[in-house]
Scaffold this motif. Structure first.
Motif, PDB file in Angstrom:
ATOM      1  N   ILE A 195      -0.716  -4.205  -5.685  1.00  0.00           N
ATOM      2  CA  ILE A 195      -0.224  -2.884  -5.258  1.00  0.00           C
ATOM      3  C   ILE A 195      -1.420  -1.943  -5.234  1.00  0.00           C
ATOM      4  N   PHE A 196      -1.609  -1.335  -4.070  1.00  0.00           N
ATOM      5  CA  PHE A 196      -2.697  -0.367  -3.902  1.00  0.00           C
ATOM      6  C   PHE A 196      -2.050   1.003  -3.754  1.00  0.00           C
ATOM      7  N   PHE A 197      -2.194   1.821  -4.795  1.00  0.00           N
ATOM      8  CA  PHE A 197      -1.504   3.119  -4.807  1.00  0.00           C
ATOM      9  C   PHE A 197      -2.523   4.261  -4.758  1.00  0.00           C
ATOM     10  N   THR A 198      -2.317   5.200  -3.852  1.00  0.00           N
ATOM     11  CA  THR A 198      -3.107   6.437  -3.847  1.00  0.00           C
ATOM     12  C   THR A 198      -2.139   7.592  -4.025  1.00  0.00           C
ATOM     13  N   GLY A 199      -2.384   8.427  -5.016  1.00  0.00           N
ATOM     14  CA  GLY A 199      -1.497   9.565  -5.259  1.00  0.00           C
ATOM     15  C   GLY A 199      -1.775  10.189  -6.615  1.00  0.00           C
ATOM     16  N   SER A 200      -0.741  10.793  -7.174  1.00  0.00           N
ATOM     17  CA  SER A 200      -0.924  11.537  -8.423  1.00  0.00           C
ATOM     18  C   SER A 200      -0.949  10.598  -9.638  1.00  0.00           C
ATOM     19  N   SER A 201      -1.553  11.072 -10.723  1.00  0.00           N
ATOM     20  CA  SER A 201      -1.602  10.275 -11.954  1.00  0.00           C
ATOM     21  C   SER A 201      -0.190  10.046 -12.488  1.00  0.00           C
ATOM     22  N   ARG A 202       0.673  11.053 -12.320  1.00  0.00           N
ATOM     23  CA  ARG A 202       2.045  10.925 -12.828  1.00  0.00           C
ATOM     24  C   ARG A 202       2.760   9.743 -12.169  1.00  0.00           C
ATOM     25  N   VAL A 203       2.733   9.700 -10.835  1.00  0.00           N
ATOM     26  CA  VAL A 203       3.416   8.606 -10.131  1.00  0.00           C
ATOM     27  C   VAL A 203       2.654   7.289 -10.350  1.00  0.00           C
ATOM     28  N   GLY A 204       1.327   7.383 -10.419  1.00  0.00           N
ATOM     29  CA  GLY A 204       0.509   6.184 -10.662  1.00  0.00           C
ATOM     30  C   GLY A 204       0.954   5.449 -11.923  1.00  0.00           C
ATOM     31  N   ILE A 210       0.867  -1.190   0.000  1.00  0.00           N
ATOM     32  CA  ILE A 210       0.000   0.000   0.000  1.00  0.00           C
ATOM     33  C   ILE A 210       0.897   1.232   0.000  1.00  0.00           C
ATOM     34  N   ILE A 211       0.752   2.077  -1.004  1.00  0.00           N
ATOM     35  CA  ILE A 211       1.512   3.348  -1.051  1.00  0.00           C
ATOM     36  C   ILE A 211       0.495   4.476  -0.896  1.00  0.00           C
ATOM     37  N   SER A 212       0.725   5.358   0.086  1.00  0.00           N
ATOM     38  CA  SER A 212      -0.318   6.360   0.374  1.00  0.00           C
ATOM     39  C   SER A 212       0.216   7.793   0.303  1.00  0.00           C
ATOM     40  N   PRO A 213      -0.701   8.759   0.143  1.00  0.00           N
ATOM     41  CA  PRO A 213      -0.301  10.174  -0.005  1.00  0.00           C
ATOM     42  C   PRO A 213      -0.375  10.938   1.328  1.00  0.00           C
ATOM     43  N   TRP A 214      -0.206  12.259   1.264  1.00  0.00           N
ATOM     44  CA  TRP A 214      -0.061  13.044   2.489  1.00  0.00           C
ATOM     45  C   TRP A 214      -1.325  13.794   2.915  1.00  0.00           C
ATOM     46  N   ASN A 215      -2.353  13.847   2.073  1.00  0.00           N
ATOM     47  CA  ASN A 215      -3.448  14.781   2.396  1.00  0.00           C
ATOM     48  C   ASN A 215      -4.391  14.280   3.489  1.00  0.00           C
ATOM     49  N   TYR A 216      -4.659  12.962   3.498  1.00  0.00           N
ATOM     50  CA  TYR A 216      -5.345  12.320   4.637  1.00  0.00           C
ATOM     51  C   TYR A 216      -4.416  11.164   5.004  1.00  0.00           C
ATOM     52  N   PRO A 217      -3.264  11.493   5.569  1.00  0.00           N
ATOM     53  CA  PRO A 217      -2.176  10.499   5.627  1.00  0.00           C
ATOM     54  C   PRO A 217      -2.485   9.293   6.499  1.00  0.00           C
ATOM     55  N   PHE A 218      -3.406   9.439   7.439  1.00  0.00           N
ATOM     56  CA  PHE A 218      -3.729   8.285   8.276  1.00  0.00           C
ATOM     57  C   PHE A 218      -4.757   7.406   7.574  1.00  0.00           C
ATOM     58  N   GLN A 219      -5.892   7.983   7.236  1.00  0.00           N
ATOM     59  CA  GLN A 219      -6.954   7.112   6.701  1.00  0.00           C
ATOM     60  C   GLN A 219      -6.642   6.537   5.327  1.00  0.00           C
ATOM     61  N   LEU A 220      -5.858   7.244   4.509  1.00  0.00           N
ATOM     62  CA  LEU A 220      -5.586   6.712   3.166  1.00  0.00           C
ATOM     63  C   LEU A 220      -4.567   5.562   3.203  1.00  0.00           C
ATOM     64  N   ALA A 221      -3.893   5.397   4.355  1.00  0.00           N
ATOM     65  CA  ALA A 221      -3.053   4.200   4.534  1.00  0.00           C
ATOM     66  C   ALA A 221      -3.865   3.109   5.228  1.00  0.00           C
TER      67      ALA A 221
END
Ligand code: NAD
Length: 457
Positions: free
Chosen positions: A186-195, A112-123
């Motif tokens: 792989i469960f990825f949340t983030g930008s389309s570029r990195v996706g 699981i790769i998660s982003p920073w905007n809701y850093p707890f719940q999105l992980a």
């Protein structure tokens, strides 16, 4: 983290998964309850870290991060038996007397790769689904929300078995190092570029991916509405977490017939929510870092300020801002804003608004404010988006009974509630024949006639 340590974590998890322990439903339930306990006992630490990373107001942190995850766990625990149960399905005539069923099985070791905007719940919300489905899990939180990332690492190490759930902290290099390994999902949340690059790496191992990406979420405001309600719901959805929500309305397309009245209502609402000095308002978050602050500042002069516009770099503060007079080809209307700036663009006919939305990549969420049922049906039928929310904003994310995910540029796959369980499971099809008798009809030399085959199939 050292590449050797990463390899060790994954090796240990593979070994643990092979032991079969995580396939046991009781084990999964116990782990979910441990996670629940972690959140109940340590919510203070979590809310504190969110405050340090984003100045997240306590109430927003609790509602949108802590409580949401707790609710997901409770829902998964309550439904685990029914989700894991085999399902009998009809058997077609040519396969009789066999029985047919499907059974969900775990995938193995997932990332699981998660982003920073809701850093707890999105992980954590993907983690709930991964555990419920019986997997071992490696989590890579965002390095930009460093306090929350280290709290997640510390708490997971304290409450969970590292052979089952481990946290690997670090930036893009660490993520790339992780992607050099084989995972089963792989469960990825983030930008389309990195996706895109995550998907490319995953293709080397044919690893399936879920991509929860971003984009520009349009919000259409028709003339047939209660203007005050619409202004309130849009302003709340947009400026929650200082606009740093993947489902925040990115821009508003407003019917030119109500443009002035709506603009005035939005201005009044923003002033009513945050006051004339929003810097001192305790219910307003900050921008994650200087580079995002600078990026957002660049948008401010791309329109006329209706309300807001104040900013202070030392505090990473940008006031809730509404812009009008924005050109559709300006960068603020081309890039995902992901901050507290809301452009208003007037439209003359409803079909112009639809054409505008349809001329752009499919968004993660679309919003429509209208009482007109025909227009509601039109938007449902003629636009495509991860979710559509009518007469409200952002709230669809909270539902455990609705799958959440994007389409096209905004991502692939879905989660929340049962969808999370399904994302981290493989649905195995099973056909079981009897050993009591054998129908010789299918064997060579074939004795039946073509018309019988045609009838059977
Ligand atoms: P990002 O893509 O920059 O980073 C996300 C994660 O990927 C981080 O953990 C980061 O360390 C990692 N990463 C960075 N480079 C990588 C690489 N080369 N390979 C693998 N992983 C790498 O995104 P962000 O800035 O953290 O988040 C903002 C974006 O996320 C926005 O576009 C937003 O819309 C989107 N988002 C989507 C959802 C959703 O549910 N669809 C939710 C929140 C945010």
């Amino acid at each position: 983290m050292e590449p050797a340590l990463i390899s060790q974590i994954i090796r240990n998890q593979r070994q643990f998964y092979s032991s079969g322990i995580t396939k046991n439903t009781e084990y999964r339930r116990k782990q979910l309850k441990k996670l629940h306990q972690l959140i109940r006992r340590e919510d203070g630490l979590i809310v504190d870290a969110l405050k340090k990373d984003l100045s997240k107001p306590v109430l927003e942190a609790y509602a949108a991060e802590v409580a949401l995850v707790k609710g997901e766990i409770e829902y998964a625990v309550a439904n685990l038996d029914s989700w894991t149960r085999p399902t009998r399905v009809r058997t077609p005539l040519p396969l009789l007397p066999s029985l047919s069923s499907t059974v969900p099985e775990p995938l193995g070791v997932v990332l699981i790769i998660s982003p920073w905007n809701y850093p707890f719940q999105l992980a954590m919300i993907p983690l709930v689904g991964a555990i419920a489905a019986g997997n071992c899990v490696v989590i890579k939180p965002s390095e930009l929300s460093a306090h929350t990332a280290s709290v997640i690492e510390e708490l997971i190490a304290r409450y969970m078995d590292p052979r089952h759930v481990s946290v690997v902290n670090g930036g893009p290099d660490t993520a790339r190092e992780l992607l050099n390994h084989r995972f089963d999902h792989i469960f990825f949340t983030g930008s389309s570029r990195v996706g895109r690059s995550v998907m490319e790496s995953a293709s080397r191992f044919l690893t399936p991916v879920t991509l929860e990406l971003g984009g520009k979420c349009p919000c259409i405001v028709d003339r047939n509405i209660n203007i005050d309600y619409a202004a309130r719901r849009i302003a709340w959805g947009k400026f929650f977490n200082a606009g740093q929500s993947c489902v925040a309305p990115d821009y508003v397309l407003v019917d030119s017939g109500i443009r002035d009245e709506f603009t005035e209502a939005l201005k009044k609402t923003v002033l009513g929510f945050y006051g004339t000095d929003p810097r001192r308002n305790p219910y307003y978050a900050r921008i994650i870092n200087r580079s995002h602050f600078d990026r957002l500042m660049g948008y401010l002069d791309q329109g006329n300020t209706v309300v807001g516009g104040q900013a202070l770099a030392q505090e990473l503060f940008i006031a809730p801002t509404v812009l009008d007079g924005v050109q559709p080809d300006a960068p603020v209307m081309q890039e995902e804003i992901f901050g507290p700036i809301l452009p208003l663009i007037p439209f003359s006919t409803f079909s112009d608004a639809l054409a505008f939305v349809n001329s752009r990549p499919k968004p993660l969420a679309a919003y429509l404010f209208t009482r007109d049922k025909m227009k509601q049906e039109l938007v449902k039928a003629e636009t495509s988006s991860g979710s559509l929310c009518i007469n409200d904003a952002v709230v669809q994310f909270v539902s455990r009974t609705l799958p959440f995910g994007g389409v096209g540029e905004s991502g692939m796959g879905r989660y929340h509630g049962r969808s999370s369980f399904e994302t981290f499971s493989h649905t195995k099809s099973i056909v079981k024949n009897t050993m009591k008798f054998d129908i010789p009809l299918r064997y060579v030399p074939y004795r039946f006639k073509l018309p019988l085959v045609k009838w059977l199939f």
